[in-house]
Design a protein around this motif. Structure first.
Motif, PDB file in Angstrom:
ATOM      1  N   ILE A 269       0.842  -1.208   0.000  1.00  0.00           N
ATOM      2  CA  ILE A 269       0.000   0.000   0.000  1.00  0.00           C
ATOM      3  C   ILE A 269       0.873   1.251   0.000  1.00  0.00           C
ATOM      4  N   LEU A 270       1.947   1.252   0.780  1.00  0.00           N
ATOM      5  CA  LEU A 270       2.844   2.416   0.822  1.00  0.00           C
ATOM      6  C   LEU A 270       3.466   2.680  -0.542  1.00  0.00           C
ATOM      7  N   MET A 271       3.922   1.615  -1.195  1.00  0.00           N
ATOM      8  CA  MET A 271       4.562   1.797  -2.497  1.00  0.00           C
ATOM      9  C   MET A 271       3.551   2.226  -3.554  1.00  0.00           C
ATOM     10  N   ALA A 272       2.351   1.658  -3.503  1.00  0.00           N
ATOM     11  CA  ALA A 272       1.323   2.059  -4.458  1.00  0.00           C
ATOM     12  C   ALA A 272       0.898   3.506  -4.223  1.00  0.00           C
ATOM     13  N   THR A 273       0.862   3.934  -2.958  1.00  0.00           N
ATOM     14  CA  THR A 273       0.518   5.316  -2.641  1.00  0.00           C
ATOM     15  C   THR A 273       1.560   6.275  -3.208  1.00  0.00           C
ATOM     16  N   ALA A 274       2.814   5.923  -3.061  1.00  0.00           N
ATOM     17  CA  ALA A 274       3.875   6.770  -3.625  1.00  0.00           C
ATOM     18  C   ALA A 274       3.741   6.882  -5.132  1.00  0.00           C
ATOM     19  N   THR A 275       3.376   5.784  -5.787  1.00  0.00           N
ATOM     20  CA  THR A 275       3.154   5.821  -7.233  1.00  0.00           C
ATOM     21  C   THR A 275       2.040   6.783  -7.596  1.00  0.00           C
TER      22      THR A 275
END
Length: 825
Positions: A269-275
């Motif tokens: 979720i953190l990585m997708a949010t950064a994207t």
């Protein structure tokens, strides 16, 4: 007529239709479609991962509960109170009981020490009990039946239909126990099993005052009702609750799987949010002039909000439909590697993944898109003529971050693993960005070629932007490394639960006169075996002259696990003595048997009881007291199914105590007859056949290994997506600078070399710093989160920088023509 019809259409309706069509064109022909793609990927990844998490957790919980034969078990040394059973029934729980004890079973030809289990007709509540009588099989014990373990047929020299005496009861053998759900990791507590119905227990008259009897009550029902029962029942010191997460080493495995699943989900979720944030920032930068022009033509902010809201509404609907569809396909693909080990039918995933994926997308989008779009709508009209003019906007927009943070607080709660991860990430981001800038500053002091000099100048000219890019790129690489390294470390640890050469048969109670002959038989048949150990059963009664039981009893009442206490104080232990340390133990403090009268203590029991080097411990064996001084502390891996002990003495301490011997060995699948022959040739030796348990554990390990590998791959893919997005957006911002370089006379080759130098340097820096960050974060999670020994990963120091460079090469190669296109015009 047509003109009249059109004139009758309300102007407001025509405006709304025009605004909708404009929003649709803006969505696909503008720069908003990358945001839609990012949101789609968030929904798809979260849905797929949440679905698989739900299924894997249900499978693991089901496996764990099958191994305790119920959803919850109450273990007691005395009969379970009828009040407890009645309360459970009033809550709507299903209840059954078991009484177990050790006794002798007698046939006309032989006798054997057995473990008798008296159960009701509805036992087990979970798992599968398979009983075979002749050509028929059944799953429950009926009144008047007697079921024997396979080995007992040869040990007692009986067959189906023969009589066997259990206490004073003569019972007819109904058949063999093919498999039973309850398994134990403690070889010293196992004897060949006998199953009878609870209605036949009284007839045996085997339970007398002073008999060692174990009672269990089994409960099935809703988890909330089970927790309520646990809260309402006040346990006595001899009672303990057993669940799938407390059942020995299997419980630890299940608990750590759940921790890893939750951790992987939050990292994805953190990585997708950064994207999403990166793509939305790019959209905002590309649409600032459009908003400024609309304002200069008289558009009000309310109109702009409606214009943008329609785009976001369309975007979210499209992303939701596409994301859930893609997520369903992805979840199916993720299950393909697991098809041979997943049970049929699969557990239902329920509505949770659907709700969670959409809710996460909304919570992530509110600050991720809201903060940048808020600033977009505050763009001044003068930005049409003054490009890059910044909007003066309210700092209140940053309060949108509180919405997902509040949701995160409610979700994470008191989970130390999540807080450790988040705190580590926040701290590491600043450290990594600062470290990258320091390295760049150091490189700028040295002489380089023209391309590298331009690249370093470009990087150093905007330290904040460079620091943010380095931190984002480094943290992306670091997170995907963390997911994979945690998976690797956990699997390596779990493989120790049952190594390939682990013994699967234990031989106990070998008399000293038979010891060497027994070992010779094992060696002649080429069986892999352990050393033999003398065994004396006794108790720990004092530490430096103080009774530890008296000290802990007062504090146990204050603890949730008060009913259990420490097992080393509650029961007799197996003592042994040796001249040398066992090869599968590790000395962590002191020296092995430094002087006579010494004892080596396992680190776990030493920590729990506060035992230190030099302490004097008091013991009793058959009411005979003796003492020993702690000379060393050993680390013991209890899950490897080898002979292990809390206390190992110097030979002089116990030389005059009568002992029997223990040895463990490994039997192949086609050597069952050898086990039976050993039982016939040495009838006084207790053989503990753990092959069924080993097969069950191997199946669970296979499920865990494949599940974690699949989940780790999904996490790595999310990290790679973030890295690719970051690089593409960063490179697209270079086009304006390339035009300026060309205007100043720079050639294609010089510009190409500068780009390669800049991003090559960033790749090496990001990869190297990410290795450091990943090792630090994984070490913290392993030590304080999963409570495992810390290991380092030398291969990561090569793989991660290389992966970073390869990604840079891939992106730059694909975008180089586009970047240099303005030069040819």
């Amino acid at each position: 007529m047509t003109e009249m019809s059109e004139s009758q259409i309300p102007i407001r309706q025509k405006g709304q239709s025009l605004l909708l069509r404009w929003s649709w064109r803006e969505l696909w022909q503008g720069q908003l479609w990358p945001v839609a793609v990012a949101l789609t990927l968030i929904i798809a990844c979260v849905f797929a991962l949440a679905s698989l998490v739900v299924r894997v957790e249900k499978i693991m919980i089901s496996q764990g509960r099958s191994m305790i034969a119920a959803d919850l078990v109450l273990r007691s040394a005395n009969p379970v109170s009828e009040t407890v059973l009645q309360e459970a029934r009033q809550l709507g729980l299903t209840v059954t009981q078991q009484t177990s004890f050790g006794t002798m079973a007698f046939s006309d030809q032989a006798m054997q020490l057995v473990s008798v289990k008296s159960v009701a007709s509805d036992f087990p509540l979970r798992g599968e009990l398979v009983l075979r009588g002749g050509s028929q099989t059944q799953q429950q014990v009926k009144p008047g039946e007697l079921w024997l373990s396979e080995r007992l047929f040869s040990l007692l020299e009986v067959k189906t239909g023969d009589s066997v005496a259990i206490g004073n009861a003569e019972l007819t053998v109904s058949g063999a126990i093919v498999s039973e759900p309850e398994l134990s990791f403690n070889p010293f507590s196992q004897m060949p099993a006998v199953l009878i119905h609870e209605s036949d227990l009284a007839a045996t008259e085997a339970i007398q005052p002073g008999s060692r009897v174990r009672y269990r009550a089994y409960f099935n029902g809703d988890d909330a009702l089970l927790k309520q029962l646990q809260a309402d029942v006040v346990l006595s010191p001899d009672q303990r609750w057993i669940s799938e997460t407390t059942q020995g080493r299997t419980g630890e495995m299940i608990e750590r799987v759940q921790q890893y699943l939750s951790l992987t989900l939050i990292l994805v979720i953190l990585m997708a949010t950064a994207t999403l944030v990166l793509t939305c920032m790019h959209y905002t930068a590309s649409r600032t002039e459009t908003v400024a022009m609309m304002k200069s033509l008289g558009a009000r902010k309310s109109f702009l909000w409606r214009w943008l809201a329609r785009q976001l509404g369309l975007l979210f609907v499209i992303a939701a439909v596409a994301g859930l569809s893609l997520g369903g396909i992805l979840e199916w693909l993720l299950r393909l590697p697991l098809r041979d080990v997943l049970p049929e039918p699969l557990p239902d995933m329920g509505v949770m993944p659907w709700i969670v994926s959409l809710l996460v997308a909304v919570l992530v989008a509110i600050p991720g898109m809201g903060i940048t779009l808020w600033r977009l709508l505050d763009a001044p009209a003068l930005a049409v003529m003054q490009k890059g003019m910044l909007a003066t906007t309210s700092a209140a927009r940053y309060l949108l971050v509180l919405i997902p943070l509040t949701a995160l607080l409610l979700w994470v709660g008191d989970n130390p693993m999540m807080w450790l991860t988040l705190a580590g990430l926040i701290g590491l981001l600043g450290v990594l960005a600062g470290l990258g800038l320091l390295l760049v500053a150091g490189l700028r002091r040295r002489r380089w070629g023209a391309a590298m000099t331009l690249a370093l100048s470009r990087i150093g000219r905007s330290p904040l932007v460079t620091g943010a890019q380095l931190a984002a790129l480094t943290s992306s690489l670091m997170l995907l490394a963390v997911i994979w390294l945690l998976r690797t470390d956990l699997l390596e640890d779990w493989q120790q639960t049952l190594p390939p050469d682990a013994p699967n048969v234990f031989a106990l109670n070998i008399s000293p006169t038979e010891q060497q002959a027994y070992l010779d038989v094992l060696d002649r048949n080429g069986l892999m075996r352990s050393d033999s150990y003398p065994i004396v059963r006794g108790r720990l009664v004092s530490i430096n002259g103080v009774n530890p039981r008296a000290e802990t009893t007062a504090t146990e009442v204050q603890q949730d696990e008060r009913q259990e206490g420490d097992e080393s104080l509650r029961r007799e232990l197996n003592f042994t003595w040796r001249e040398t340390i066992p090869v599968h133990n590790t000395l962590v403090a002191g020296e092995w048997h430094l002087a006579p009268g010494g004892v080596s203590v396992e680190t776990g029991v030493a920590e729990r009881l506060g035992i230190k080097l030099g302490d004097t411990l008091g013991f009793t064996v058959n009411s005979q007291p003796f003492s020993a001084t702690v000379t060393s502390l050993r680390e013991v891996e209890w899950r490897n199914m080898r002979p292990n002990f809390f206390f190992i003495f110097t030979p002089d301490v116990m030389v005059n105590l009568p002992a029997t011997w223990l040895v463990s060995f490994r039997v192949a699948a086609d050597q069952s007859e050898l086990v039976n022959q050993l039982g016939r040739d040495y009838p006084t030796v207790t053989l503990l056949d753990l092959r069924t348990m080993a097969t069950r554990i191997q199946a669970i390990l296979q499920q865990v290994s494949l599940s974690l590998s699949v989940l780790a791959m999904l996490g790595v893919c999310s990290g790679l997506l973030l890295v690719l997005t970051l690089l593409r957006l960063s490179l697209s911002q270079r086009q304006q600078e390339i035009k300026l370089y060309r205007t100043l006379g720079a050639s294609r080759q010089r510009i190409r070399a500068t780009i390669w130098s800049e991003y090559g340097l960033m790749a090496v820096l990001a990869g190297g710093i990410a290795v450091f960050g990943a090792e630090a974060l994984v070490a913290a999670l392993i030590k304080w989160g999963f409570e495992l020994p810390v290991t380092w990963h030398p291969g990561l120091w090569l793989v991660l920088p290389l992966l970073s460079v390869l990604l840079i090469l891939l992106i730059i190669s694909s975008m180089m023509k586009q970047l240099l296109r303005p030069l040819g015009r």
